[in-house]
Design a protein around this motif. Structure first.
Motif: not given
Length: 153
Positions: A147-150
């Motif tokens: 998942a991409p980091a926020p």
């Protein structure tokens, strides 16, 4: 002349259709009326009364007594009741085991037309509220691996 002959043939056909519809309607109405009038026919059997049946006299004051009990440990149900009536005075008692472990006892000694239902309510036992321990534990949630980091701006 030919036009008049065609018109007469059409009118004759229309008249025959109207007569046919009228006759069918008349027959349907007659059949419906016969069915409605036949409903009053004496085809229903007389109510069954055995020879030993004695019609109760409603002039006498009522007199009865009964009792019952239900105890099902698996379902957690436990209650009972007894009641007696002689004339217009009714006495009785019922017991119910409440969800908190106490037993509620309701006794009515004078239930009559003048004073109504005078009940004495009392409880036996101590209310218990055990700590709830759920048997189901949900699996932990994992974040997606890629998942991409926020990002915040």
């Amino acid at each position: 002349m030919e036009v008049l002959r065609v018109r007469r043939h059409q009118l004759k056909h229309i008249n025959q259709s109207i007569i046919s519809i009228t006759m069918k309607s008349f027959v349907a109405i007659i059949l419906f009326a016969a069915a409605v009038l036949a409903d009053n026919a004496p085809y229903r059997p007389a109510p069954y009364k055995p020879a030993s049946y004695k019609e109760p006299s409603y002039d006498e004051p009522p007199k009865y007594e009964y009792q019952y009990a239900v105890a099902d440990q698996y379902a957690g149900v436990d209650f009972n009741q007894n009641e007696a009536r002689d004339g217009y005075a009714t006495t009785g008692e019922y017991r119910v085991v409440l969800p908190d472990g106490r037993t509620q006892i309701v006794t009515y000694n004078t239930a009559d037309a003048y004073s109504g239902n005078v009940a004495d309510v009392r409880y036996e036992g101590e209310a218990q509220y055990p700590e709830e321990k759920p048997s189901y534990k949900p699996a932990p949630k994992y974040a997606p691996k890629y998942a991409p980091a926020p990002s915040y701006q």
